[in-house]
Structure formats: structure tokens, C-alpha cells
Motif scaffolding. Structure first.
Motif, PDB file in Angstrom:
ATOM      1  N   ASN A 113       0.851  -1.190   0.000  1.00 23.57           N
ATOM      2  CA  ASN A 113       0.000   0.000   0.000  1.00 23.57           C
ATOM      3  C   ASN A 113       0.889   1.243   0.000  1.00 23.57           C
ATOM      4  O   ASN A 113       1.341   1.687   1.044  1.00 23.57           O
ATOM      5  N   ASN A 114       1.154   1.786  -1.164  1.00 23.52           N
ATOM      6  CA  ASN A 114       2.019   2.955  -1.272  1.00 23.52           C
ATOM      7  C   ASN A 114       1.260   4.276  -1.278  1.00 23.52           C
ATOM      8  O   ASN A 114       1.841   5.322  -0.995  1.00 23.52           O
ATOM      9  N   SER A 115      -0.015   4.242  -1.631  1.00 21.01           N
ATOM     10  CA  SER A 115      -0.771   5.492  -1.769  1.00 21.01           C
ATOM     11  C   SER A 115      -1.501   5.890  -0.494  1.00 21.01           C
ATOM     12  O   SER A 115      -1.645   7.074  -0.203  1.00 21.01           O
ATOM     13  N   ASN A 116      -1.958   4.904   0.256  1.00 24.19           N
ATOM     14  CA  ASN A 116      -2.705   5.192   1.482  1.00 24.19           C
ATOM     15  C   ASN A 116      -1.763   5.125   2.678  1.00 24.19           C
ATOM     16  O   ASN A 116      -1.742   4.165   3.437  1.00 24.19           O
ATOM     17  N   THR A 117      -0.948   6.158   2.822  1.00 26.18           N
ATOM     18  CA  THR A 117       0.045   6.190   3.889  1.00 26.18           C
ATOM     19  C   THR A 117      -0.043   7.493   4.657  1.00 26.18           C
ATOM     20  O   THR A 117      -0.597   8.482   4.184  1.00 26.18           O
ATOM     21  N   VAL A 118       0.529   7.466   5.845  1.00 26.83           N
ATOM     22  CA  VAL A 118       0.663   8.656   6.688  1.00 26.83           C
ATOM     23  C   VAL A 118       2.154   8.860   6.950  1.00 26.83           C
ATOM     24  O   VAL A 118       2.874   7.893   7.244  1.00 26.83           O
ATOM     25  N   THR A 119       2.613  10.078   6.841  1.00 23.22           N
ATOM     26  CA  THR A 119       4.008  10.399   7.123  1.00 23.22           C
ATOM     27  C   THR A 119       4.142  10.830   8.578  1.00 23.22           C
ATOM     28  O   THR A 119       3.420  11.719   9.045  1.00 23.22           O
ATOM     29  N   VAL A 120       5.042  10.172   9.300  1.00 26.59           N
ATOM     30  CA  VAL A 120       5.290  10.490  10.708  1.00 26.59           C
ATOM     31  C   VAL A 120       6.734  10.961  10.838  1.00 26.59           C
ATOM     32  O   VAL A 120       7.655  10.283  10.372  1.00 26.59           O
ATOM     33  N   THR A 121       6.924  12.106  11.452  1.00 25.84           N
ATOM     34  CA  THR A 121       8.263  12.661  11.581  1.00 25.84           C
ATOM     35  C   THR A 121       8.383  13.441  12.885  1.00 25.84           C
ATOM     36  O   THR A 121       7.449  13.491  13.669  1.00 25.84           O
ATOM     37  N   GLY A 122       9.545  14.014  13.101  1.00 27.34           N
ATOM     38  CA  GLY A 122       9.775  14.768  14.335  1.00 27.34           C
ATOM     39  C   GLY A 122      10.399  13.913  15.419  1.00 27.34           C
ATOM     40  O   GLY A 122      11.229  13.035  15.146  1.00 27.34           O
ATOM     41  N   GLU A 123       9.948  14.128  16.646  1.00 25.88           N
ATOM     42  CA  GLU A 123      10.556  13.474  17.807  1.00 25.88           C
ATOM     43  C   GLU A 123       9.978  12.085  18.047  1.00 25.88           C
ATOM     44  O   GLU A 123       9.449  11.774  19.110  1.00 25.88           O
ATOM     45  N   VAL A 124      10.074  11.235  17.013  1.00 20.67           N
ATOM     46  CA  VAL A 124       9.679   9.834  17.151  1.00 20.67           C
ATOM     47  C   VAL A 124      10.911   8.966  16.932  1.00 20.67           C
ATOM     48  O   VAL A 124      11.911   9.411  16.359  1.00 20.67           O
ATOM     49  N   ALA A 125      10.808   7.718  17.373  1.00 24.11           N
ATOM     50  CA  ALA A 125      11.969   6.834  17.283  1.00 24.11           C
ATOM     51  C   ALA A 125      12.340   6.524  15.843  1.00 24.11           C
ATOM     52  O   ALA A 125      13.512   6.400  15.506  1.00 24.11           O
ATOM     53  N   ALA A 126      11.330   6.392  14.950  1.00 28.71           N
ATOM     54  CA  ALA A 126      11.616   6.028  13.563  1.00 28.71           C
ATOM     55  C   ALA A 126      10.655   6.772  12.640  1.00 28.71           C
ATOM     56  O   ALA A 126       9.492   6.375  12.481  1.00 28.71           O
ATOM     57  N   SER A 127      11.136   7.844  12.041  1.00 29.80           N
ATOM     58  CA  SER A 127      10.314   8.588  11.086  1.00 29.80           C
ATOM     59  C   SER A 127      10.110   7.761   9.826  1.00 29.80           C
ATOM     60  O   SER A 127      10.940   6.915   9.473  1.00 29.80           O
ATOM     61  N   GLY A 128       9.011   8.033   9.129  1.00 29.70           N
ATOM     62  CA  GLY A 128       8.783   7.317   7.879  1.00 29.70           C
ATOM     63  C   GLY A 128       7.339   7.377   7.453  1.00 29.70           C
ATOM     64  O   GLY A 128       6.502   8.062   8.066  1.00 29.70           O
ATOM     65  N   ARG A 129       7.043   6.646   6.370  1.00 29.01           N
ATOM     66  CA  ARG A 129       5.683   6.542   5.852  1.00 29.01           C
ATOM     67  C   ARG A 129       5.082   5.239   6.338  1.00 29.01           C
ATOM     68  O   ARG A 129       5.679   4.171   6.189  1.00 29.01           O
ATOM     69  N   ILE A 130       3.903   5.332   6.891  1.00 29.94           N
ATOM     70  CA  ILE A 130       3.235   4.168   7.477  1.00 29.94           C
ATOM     71  C   ILE A 130       1.959   3.885   6.691  1.00 29.94           C
ATOM     72  O   ILE A 130       1.087   4.759   6.577  1.00 29.94           O
ATOM     73  N   PRO A 131       1.830   2.680   6.125  1.00 34.31           N
ATOM     74  CA  PRO A 131       0.613   2.346   5.365  1.00 34.31           C
ATOM     75  C   PRO A 131      -0.585   2.181   6.290  1.00 34.31           C
ATOM     76  O   PRO A 131      -0.456   1.719   7.430  1.00 34.31           O
ATOM     77  N   LEU A 132      -1.742   2.544   5.782  1.00 35.93           N
ATOM     78  CA  LEU A 132      -2.980   2.412   6.534  1.00 35.93           C
ATOM     79  C   LEU A 132      -3.663   1.098   6.184  1.00 35.93           C
ATOM     80  O   LEU A 132      -3.576   0.615   5.051  1.00 35.93           O
ATOM     81  N   THR A 133      -4.354   0.542   7.146  1.00 32.05           N
ATOM     82  CA  THR A 133      -5.118  -0.677   6.928  1.00 32.05           C
ATOM     83  C   THR A 133      -6.590  -0.325   6.758  1.00 32.05           C
ATOM     84  O   THR A 133      -7.033   0.751   7.166  1.00 32.05           O
ATOM     85  N   PRO A 134      -7.382  -1.221   6.158  1.00 33.13           N
ATOM     86  CA  PRO A 134      -8.807  -0.927   5.982  1.00 33.13           C
ATOM     87  C   PRO A 134      -9.536  -0.662   7.294  1.00 33.13           C
ATOM     88  O   PRO A 134     -10.539   0.044   7.316  1.00 33.13           O
TER      89      PRO A 134
END
Length: 388
Positions: free
Chosen positions: A167-188
Motif C-alpha cells: 500500500n504505497n498510496s494510502n500512507t501517513v508520514t510520521v516525523t519529528g521526535e519519534v523513534a523512527a520517522s517514515g511513511r506508514i501504510p494504513l489498513t482498511p
């Protein structure tokens, strides 16, 4: 020598009158309580003065930051089950006959596995004998039906399975003061803010120092991390292409005027009240402070201020107005107000000087001005006595 004595005494009197006439120019750490009160009544005043009663304090205590649920809505969006451009898709096809259209070259008679495809920029994939299939914006179930209809005239009772393997299109980008920044796919099933933050490894510093910023389209809202955790209503569902940022945002307030310490004070408490804030700087200065003149400077949304001052109008582009809250500690109930009045990040607390402190400063100036003159007059008188 007597004319000299007369001149010195007259000079001293003139100096005293000069100091008296310019008492408004005495050294001070800020405006007096009377100046603030009179300024609030001016026609073009840049601020609104609100005397804080128990009712006002209770009303402010109930006010929260603009909730995320109001800004973005709390409902779960089902778009995460839709296929989007860039998704990796597989298509499996079965037929009712072993000698069907897809039997040739297949390890399993009557079935075929279409290799993984990335959905094109046009939102399509290719399926043998079915041609180019529009899949973007549709659910896998809808694409399955489309392919089955396209194959029904050539294949024997085709059955199709469409699966999104990445799932490359339905993702959320998480960044800042988190342990691992990145794009996280969403589930139904849908993910909430805290789910996404946890998937990114969680915060990498203490919660009271963090704020959560969510950007959706052109809209951005921020909420303290502690509030997000303590209020389940704020833990909203995220949507495709949201950007979630954990920001280090230490909170502080400043104190000026007749307090025992003038300072900028950082605080960790999720809820800090005015009595606690004053205690952090040693309270009011007994010799200088006007107990009726405890003022809190803040910018507030004009809608909130109009509940206390109906004629208030916004003076800033973001719809806020300058507000000065006044607490009267001469009133015994004022200490209950201190316990209910919440300090916000970047508040400025100002303690006005008492009128007695101003008189004391004036008296000090007069004594320092007149004393040299009196000493000079005494010296002149002694010379006059010696000359006789």
C-alpha cells in the motif's frame, strides 16, 4: 553670608518642587494598576481588561484548546481500502475448466497468477484478455467484479482475486521526535493518531515536552501530547497523506513587576495554576506589590473574550484579541481564583507596584535631593557664625 544661605534654601525648595512635579517619571518596572484600568476605557484601546471573578475563572477552566475532532472530524474514513496510484497489486484468476483460457503455461490447470503490477499514473493495470483496467479509487472487490465481467465471454466461469500487496498510496508520514520517522501504510480498519505514533516507535522524549501537529491538506492543528493521551476524543482517525509531526515544545511563562523574582519559568505540569506559578517565583513582594494589581497578559480568540466583553473585536489576523486578566488578592476569595486560573504557555504575569511603594520611592528621592542642600545651608551658617 545670609544671602547665600537664603539662595541655598530656595534652591532646595525648588528642587523638591521639581521632583514632586515629575513624580510620574519615577523609576518603575511597568504601568500602575490605575494606568491599566484607565487605558482599558480608551476608545482605541489595544487590549481588553477582564476582572477575574470566580465565574470567569470557572468558565476559563472549562475552555480547552480547539479539539482536533472539531477541526478534522472524528469519523473513520474508508479510503484506506481503496487502491491508489503507486500501489502494488496482484491478480489471481481461476476457471471452472482445466482446459480454460488460462490453462496454458500454468503450473495449476485452470488458473493464472498475474505478476505484481504498480498502478500507473493513469490509475490502471493490465490483465491479459481483459485489457487495461481502471483500478485507482476503487476497492479490490470492485476491481474483481470488473475483471470477471471483462473475461466472462472468453474464460470459463472466471473467478478473480485482487490483492494489494504493498500500500504505497494510502500512507501517513510520521516525523519529528519519534523513534523512527517514515511513511506508514494504513489498513482498511483505520488507524488513530496514537496508533500511528506507536507504529513509528513512540516519542523519544518525555511527553510533557511534546506537542502533536497534524497537517491535512492546507490545514494544520497542534495539540499537547499529554492532552492527546488524556482525552480519547482527541485521538482521531488519520487519513491518507496526513503528516503527523511530534514537536518539542517546552512550556513557559514570564513574571515581571513586584514579584520576589522576575524570570522566565519553564513548567512540566499538564495543568499549572496561577497560585503555583506565583509560588515558583517566590510570590508577591510584600514591600512593593499591589495585591489588587495581579495581571495576566494573553492573546485569546475573540469568540471567547466576547463572553466576558461583548464589544471585543479581534486585533490580530488570526482572530485573537489582547486580553489582560486582573486578579484582586485584597479580596479573600481571590486566592480561590488563583487555584482555578490556569496558566497557559507564553503567559506574561505582571504585578503592579502599590501606591505606597511609589510614595516611598518619591520620599527617597526627595531626601536624597534636599539632604545635600540642608548640609550646605548648615555649613554656610557655621561660616557666618565664625565671621562674627
Amino acid at each position: 553670608m545670609r544671602p547665600l544661605i537664603r539662595f541655598l534654601l530656595l534652591s532646595g525648595t525648588a528642587s523638591s518642587l521639581l521632583v514632586l512635579s515629575s513624580c510620574t517619571g519615577l523609576p518603575s518596572s511597568g504601568p500602575s494598576a490605575g494606568t491599566i484600568q484607565s487605558g482599558s476605557k480608551a476608545a482605541e484601546t489595544p487590549y481588553v481588561l477582564i476582572p477575574v471573578s470566580q465565574a470567569v475563572a470557572d468558565s476559563l477552566a472549562r475552555v480547552q484548546e480547539r479539539p482536533l475532532s472539531a477541526a478534522f472530524g472524528a469519523a473513520r474514513r474508508q479510503s484506506s481500502s481503496r487502491i491508489g496510484v503507486g500501489d502494488a497489486v496482484t491478480v489471481s484468476i481461476w476457471e471452472a475448466s482445466e482446459n480454460g483460457l488460462f490453462s496454458a503455461g500454468s503450473s495449476q490447470q485452470g488458473s493464472a497468477q498475474i505478476p505484481v503490477q504498480l498502478v500507473s499514473e493513469n490509475g490502471t493495470i493490465s490483465v491479459p484478455y481483459a485489457g487495461t483496467i481502471k483500478v485507482a479509487g476503487q476497492s479490490p472487490e470492485a476491481v474483481k467484479v470488473t475483471i470477471e465481467k471483462a473475461l466472462s465471454r472468453m474464460a470459463v466461469e472466471p473467478q478473480v482475486l485482487v490483492n494489494v500487496v504493498k500500500n504505497n498510496s494510502n500512507t501517513v508520514t510520521v516525523t519529528g521526535e519519534v523513534a523512527a520517522s517514515g511513511r506508514i501504510p494504513l489498513t482498511p480498519g483505520g488507524e488513530r493518531l496514537l496508533d500511528i505514533i506507536a507504529t513509528a516507535g513512540g516519542p523519544r522524549m518525555e511527553l510533557h515536552q511534546l506537542a502533536v501537529q497534524i497537517t491535512r491538506g492546507v490545514k494544520t492543528e497542534t495539540i499537547p501530547m499529554e492532552q492527546l493521551i488524556s482525552d480519547p476524543r482527541e485521538n482521531i482517525y488519520v487519513q491518507s497523506n496526513d503528516v503527523v509531526t511530534l514537536i518539542r515544545q517546552p512550556r513557559s511563562f514570564t513574571v515581571f513587576g513586584a514579584a520576589n523574582a522576575n524570570a522566565s519559568v519553564q513548567f512540566d505540569e499538564s495543568q499549572l495554576y496561577l497560585n503555583q506559578g506565583l509560588a515558583k517565583v517566590g510570590g508577591l513582594n510584600d514591600e512593593r506589590a499591589n495585591a489588587k494589581g495581579v495581571f495576566v497578559y494573553r492573546q485569546e480568540p475573540v469568540e471567547l473574550v466576547r463572553a466576558f466583553a461583548p464589544n471585543a473585536r479581534s486585533v490580530h489576523g488570526d482572530g485573537t484579541v489582547n486580553v489582560i486578566y486582573q486578579v484582586d488578592l485584597k479580596d479573600p476569595s481571590g486566592f480561590f481564583i488563583l487555584k482555578n486560573f490556569k496558566i497557559k504557555n507564553r503567559d506574561l504575569i505582571y504585578i503592579a507596584n502599590s501606591s505606597l511603594a511609589e510614595i516611598r520611592k518619591f520620599s527617597t528621592l526627595v531626601s536624597t535631593t534636599v539632604a545635600p542642600v540642608a548640609q550646605g545651608a548648615s555649613f554656610a551658617s557655621n561660616i557666618n557664625d565664625l565671621s562674627k
